[in-house]
Design an enzyme around this catalytic site. Sequence first.
Site, short mmCIF file in Angstrom:
data_model
loop_
_atom_site.label_atom_id
_atom_site.label_comp_id
_atom_site.label_asym_id
_atom_site.label_seq_id
_atom_site.Cartn_x
_atom_site.Cartn_y
_atom_site.Cartn_z
CG ASP A 93 -2.03 1.01 1.13
OD1 ASP A 93 -2.08 1.74 0.12
OD2 ASP A 93 -2.84 1.07 2.06
CB ALA A 94 3.22 2.52 -2.23
CE LYS A 95 -4.21 4.84 0.13
NZ LYS A 95 -3.60 3.87 1.07
NE ARG A 96 5.94 4.88 -3.42
CZ ARG A 96 6.42 5.35 -2.29
NH1 ARG A 96 5.93 6.44 -1.76
NH2 ARG A 96 7.40 4.71 -1.67
CB THR A 120 -2.39 1.13 -3.55
OG1 THR A 120 -1.40 1.60 -2.63
CG2 THR A 120 -3.10 -0.08 -2.94
#
Length: 273
Positions: A93-96, A120
């Site tokens: 879960d990094a939401k880059r 993510t």
Amino acid sequence: MNFINKLSAAWTANDSLLCVGLDPDIAKLPRQLQGEPDGIFTFCRKIIDATADLACSFKPQIAYFAALGAEGQLEDICRYVRETYPHIPLILDAKRGDIGATATQYAREAFERYGADAVTVNPYMGSDSVEPYMEWEDRGVIILCRTSNPGGSDLQFLNVDGKPLYQHVARLVAEKWNKNGQCALVVGATFPEELAQVRAIVGDMPLLVPGVGAQGGDVAATVAAGKTADGMGMMINSSRAIIYAKAQDGEDFAAAARRVALETRDAINAHRG
């Protein structure tokens, strides 16, 4: 095995749509682990071992590790999942959300350094912000769509050709971006009506669904809105409610986490039909 096939197998093998989130806040760790150099790894490993037969995926949140300079322990945790529970998908879960060469490096971080099955990402810089992840044809790209936070409506409900932006994102991913068949979307459990609308747009595409547990999303409404016809299709994430579960008599933190994970898994299954 690619991400979607691995996820489908985990849904069946563990009879579970539960994704266990790993968000290790050092202040909330058991006292005996707070001063240990590998305390975060030990905490997460015990949670993983206690819940592995109840989960369809594990989702470490990179910020909780990076803020403490504990990326090495995150590498160890990811390696532990890959080697000990190779049948369970690992989601970083990094939401880059960047483009070009920078996005390429973020993809390498997720898939080479941490060996994640999926990551993510934030789509709001457009197609060239997600394309570098698609170059890894067997890995999952989980794209933010309708997030569980109240402030998500500030942008996600903007009108685009008569439809809210989150629906435009869902359609764009389903119809244009999902070339490898390895995409999924993040849609919050706190908005079951929007979850149902996304499901109608994307068909059987998997949905990562945060918001149950500590955020208060309703399990019954979430499952009804987001499940596919075969009762699958979701990774319903719970993090804090599981990993910081209050121990009862005779329980340690891992046993408490297992009890809450089991309760959550079974509550989800009760509504799958």
